[in-house]
Design a protein around this motif. Structure first.
Motif, short mmCIF file in Angstrom:
data_model
loop_
_atom_site.label_atom_id
_atom_site.label_comp_id
_atom_site.label_asym_id
_atom_site.label_seq_id
_atom_site.Cartn_x
_atom_site.Cartn_y
_atom_site.Cartn_z
N ILE B 10 0.85 -1.20 0.00
CA ILE B 10 0.00 0.00 0.00
C ILE B 10 0.88 1.25 0.00
O ILE B 10 0.66 2.18 -0.77
N ARG B 13 2.23 2.57 -3.36
CA ARG B 13 1.40 3.27 -4.33
C ARG B 13 0.75 4.53 -3.77
O ARG B 13 0.20 5.33 -4.54
N PRO B 23 -5.49 13.31 1.87
CA PRO B 23 -6.82 13.62 2.39
C PRO B 23 -7.66 12.34 2.52
O PRO B 23 -7.62 11.48 1.65
N ALA B 81 -10.79 2.51 1.05
CA ALA B 81 -10.32 2.37 -0.33
C ALA B 81 -9.44 3.56 -0.69
O ALA B 81 -9.59 4.66 -0.15
N LEU B 82 -8.51 3.30 -1.60
CA LEU B 82 -7.72 4.37 -2.22
C LEU B 82 -8.37 4.74 -3.53
O LEU B 82 -8.96 3.89 -4.21
N ASP B 83 -8.23 6.00 -3.92
CA ASP B 83 -8.81 6.38 -5.21
C ASP B 83 -7.89 6.01 -6.36
O ASP B 83 -6.80 5.44 -6.17
N CYS B 84 -8.32 6.31 -7.57
CA CYS B 84 -7.64 5.86 -8.79
C CYS B 84 -6.20 6.36 -8.88
O CYS B 84 -5.36 5.72 -9.52
N ASP B 85 -5.91 7.51 -8.27
CA ASP B 85 -4.55 8.05 -8.27
C ASP B 85 -3.81 7.74 -6.97
O ASP B 85 -2.69 8.21 -6.78
N ASP B 87 -4.23 9.07 -4.23
CA ASP B 87 -3.93 10.30 -3.48
C ASP B 87 -5.13 10.83 -2.71
O ASP B 87 -5.14 11.99 -2.29
N ALA B 88 -6.13 9.98 -2.50
CA ALA B 88 -7.26 10.32 -1.64
C ALA B 88 -7.87 9.02 -1.12
O ALA B 88 -7.96 8.04 -1.86
N LEU B 90 -10.99 6.99 0.98
CA LEU B 90 -12.38 6.99 1.43
C LEU B 90 -12.51 5.97 2.55
O LEU B 90 -12.17 4.80 2.37
#
Lengths: 122, 122
Positions: B10, B13, B23, B81-85, B87-88, B90
């Motif tokens: 984790i 990435r 964030p 979860a991590l977002d597609c980039d 860098d955020a 949830l």
């Protein structure tokens, strides 16, 4: 009077990071899905509040980004709020199609981690 | 093996800002309410994934912040979860009581703006 830039009453309380940006969370207004997180400066927030279309500042392209302008996956603005510290924006939208550039509905669909789940005491 | 810090798969990435932070959006897992936005470093994410309690890095206090530790308004972790980039983040939680330090249920309850509402073309 035609307002040409962000309402000073809003600008006065908005708290920006060192790049002049504020994180903005886009949420589907009816289902509650958290769609994506992007960034707004004063002008992007102004455009979001006045055009009916969610508009961000693209940090990678260094330009304003009217969501869906090229993809067709527009975000039609329903509600906008600042948080308690005025340093994060929640934009409730009606998302057309996929919010994520990967084609997923939300940006959190693909990389799901496996947390230890917590249980609220009874 | 006892994992003492964030899983390298984790960490490799995760994309952090210049302060080493990402964030994190907290959402009520069942109602979909967006509760608050706070910040995590690697260790805060590690603790969130392994303790069942949402844990952030407090930028104002410069310390780890187990949500609800003093207020009693805990966040019990359901999904992360991590977002597609990457860098955020949830974090879907079960929020006890008010998420906001003002006593409001969410941090976006008090400062609601008045956008021009957009309508998806029929």
């Amino acid at each position: 009077m035609v307002v040409m830039s962000l309402d000073p009453k809003i600008a006065d309380r908005l708290k920006r990071n060192s790049d002049g940006l504020v994180p903005a969370i886009a949420q589907q207004y009816d289902t509650g899905e958290v769609l994506m997180l992007a960034w707004m400066d004063d002008e992007a927030l102004h455009r979001t509040l006045t055009t009916g279309r969610a508009t961000y500042w693209s940090r990678s392209r260094q330009e304003y980004w009217v969501k869906g302008e090229s993809s067709g996956h527009q975000q039609w603005v329903k509600e906008v709020a600042l948080d308690c510290d005025a340093d994060a924006i929640l934009v409730k939208v009606d998302q057309v199609g996929a919010a994520c550039h990967t084609g997923d509905r939300t940006c959190w669909d693909a990389d799901v981690l496996e947390p230890v789940v917590g249980e609220r005491p009874q």
